[in-house]
Design an enzyme around this catalytic site. Sequence first.
Site, short mmCIF file in Angstrom:
data_model
loop_
_atom_site.label_atom_id
_atom_site.label_comp_id
_atom_site.label_asym_id
_atom_site.label_seq_id
_atom_site.Cartn_x
_atom_site.Cartn_y
_atom_site.Cartn_z
N LYS A 294 19.45 -5.41 -4.53
CA LYS A 294 18.36 -4.54 -5.13
C LYS A 294 18.72 -4.12 -6.40
CE LYS A 294 14.57 -2.99 -3.09
NZ LYS A 294 13.70 -3.65 -2.25
P1 NAD Z 1 3.95 0.07 -4.70
O1 NAD Z 1 4.17 0.51 -5.98
O2 NAD Z 1 2.74 -1.08 -4.72
O3 NAD Z 1 3.20 1.20 -3.84
C1 NAD Z 1 3.95 2.44 -3.31
C2 NAD Z 1 2.56 3.34 -3.00
O4 NAD Z 1 3.16 4.43 -2.52
C3 NAD Z 1 1.80 3.82 -3.98
O5 NAD Z 1 0.38 3.78 -3.56
C4 NAD Z 1 2.02 5.36 -4.50
O6 NAD Z 1 1.31 5.70 -5.02
C5 NAD Z 1 2.39 5.70 -2.99
N1 NAD Z 1 3.22 6.71 -2.79
C6 NAD Z 1 4.46 7.20 -3.46
N2 NAD Z 1 4.91 8.28 -3.15
C7 NAD Z 1 3.96 8.71 -2.14
C8 NAD Z 1 3.98 9.88 -1.35
N3 NAD Z 1 5.11 10.98 -1.41
N4 NAD Z 1 2.80 9.92 -0.48
C9 NAD Z 1 2.20 9.04 -0.34
N5 NAD Z 1 2.06 7.87 -0.97
C10 NAD Z 1 2.93 7.76 -2.08
O7 NAD Z 1 5.03 -0.44 -3.82
P2 NAD Z 1 5.05 -1.36 -2.67
O8 NAD Z 1 5.53 -2.64 -3.24
O9 NAD Z 1 3.83 -1.30 -1.75
O10 NAD Z 1 6.32 -0.87 -1.83
C11 NAD Z 1 6.09 0.26 -0.83
C12 NAD Z 1 7.35 0.19 0.09
O11 NAD Z 1 7.55 -1.04 0.77
C13 NAD Z 1 8.50 0.30 -0.72
O12 NAD Z 1 9.35 1.28 0.25
C14 NAD Z 1 9.07 -0.82 -0.73
O13 NAD Z 1 10.57 -0.95 -0.83
C15 NAD Z 1 8.66 -1.65 0.66
N6 NAD Z 1 8.70 -2.92 0.59
C16 NAD Z 1 7.83 -3.52 -0.38
C17 NAD Z 1 7.58 -5.15 -0.44
C18 NAD Z 1 6.85 -5.91 -1.40
O14 NAD Z 1 6.50 -7.06 -1.15
N7 NAD Z 1 6.12 -5.34 -2.34
C19 NAD Z 1 8.49 -5.92 0.64
C20 NAD Z 1 9.01 -4.98 1.49
C21 NAD Z 1 9.09 -3.72 1.49
#
Ligand code: NAD
Length: 414
Positions: free
Chosen positions: A105
């Site tokens: 990461k």
């Molecule tokens: P992203 O940036 O696209 O979305 C994150 C979302 O969370 C945004 O809409 C943001 O406004 C919202 N957010 C932030 N703080 C918040 C809060 N306190 N309350 C409510 N909403 C809040 O990111 P993502 O890629 O969707 O990643 C989200 C999670 O999923 C992370 O933990 C990431 O590690 C995990 N993840 C992502 C992927 C991927 O392929 N993108 C894969 C596996 C895991």
Amino acid sequence: MIKDSLARKAQKQLFKAAIEIKLDPNLLKILEKPMRVLKVSIPIKMDNGKTKVFTGFRCQYNNSKGPTKGGVRYHPEVTEDEIVALAAWMTWKCALLDLPYGGAKGGVICDPRKLSEGELERMTRRYTSEIMPILGPHIDIPAPDVYTTSKTMAWIMDTFSMMKGYTEPSIVTGKPEVLGGSKGRKEATGRGVAIITREFFKAKRKSLKGAKIAVQGFGNVGGYAALFLSRMGAKIVAASDVSGALINPDGLDISGLIECVEKHACIIKHPGKQIDREELLFQDVDVLIPAALENQIHRKNAHKIKAKVIFEGANGPTTPEADEILEKRRIPVIPDILANAGGVVVSHLEWVQALSGLFWEEEQVNTELEKKMVKSFKQVWDVATRRKVPFRCAAYLIAIERIAEVYRYRGIFP
Ligand code: NAD
């Protein structure tokens, strides 16, 4: 938000599984620590002519199963501790899905919403050049995570390629299709969350039709999970992002919300009844999908959860203390390393396509994703049922056992 010692929490989860499978204590000594953590300074010329120095990290937790794989996160609250925990979870996730990868990461402490496009590009390129000594398509392959996108991946790929003197599309995944990205990658994590939810309902002999779902974090993962689940007949009754939360007992207009996010970068510009952002977690729903950040469900709020089951779209949204409370309350938690593994499954397919130079139709990508997710769900479900352990413990047992087997053959160098 409680953010300290996430790596310690990740270790606790590992110890629990290690006891359950009677893991060799000598191997546990290896697995409880990251293999490598690089901390870098990233000086950038800002648009106003001043120089700003950002701090970034890249942790390669374990590479016994193959090159390390994991996203890069841009967030003001990034810490080394958080990056180590996220890299550990990537290691177990790749092992659980039986991918030929270890876990990694990366992250940069910054608020990307306050940076111009040019500043973001310069920061990404300098970060890439600073971690260049430990990057490579057979060493460590970054991907998007919180507040990084396919454009960020394009900058990383270009910087790596320029420094090497040849174009290397397999250095990142989650890149634009025109650069060798895979069809279906953008939607893959959310699609995977939906597949796992569907399989869980099937295993419970319950119908997803009309099931009420709340999604915390309407970003890449949460937005697509909501879209696919609504197509399966579920009702997304509440959704939130950093700007606030919306609620509608008859079901929110998910396509409208996605359009709103594309246009305004937040959901609350969409018409609808608003509730307090934190209240989203405590709605009376069938399914809760935390898909924002880690530590959202903790010992101080776990008793307020009313959902019947939780699917972790985000990495680490539930603390070990909250896990224990939820276990006592008989609320199953389908862990991150299974629920959100769709992204890394399709990242693997993207890497394979880029290395081979042969590109697949979306249908083929989605079929492979479906097969992997369903198979892994069944394995976790079987172990959890047979050994009468929570789903997280079952997922860890499978993952750690696979890594242990690798060590049994490879031994410890020298
Ligand atoms: P992203 O940036 O696209 O979305 C994150 C979302 O969370 C945004 O809409 C943001 O406004 C919202 N957010 C932030 N703080 C918040 C809060 N306190 N309350 C409510 N909403 C809040 O990111 P993502 O890629 O969707 O990643 C989200 C999670 O999923 C992370 O933990 C990431 O590690 C995990 N993840 C992502 C992927 C991927 O392929 N993108 C894969 C596996 C895991």
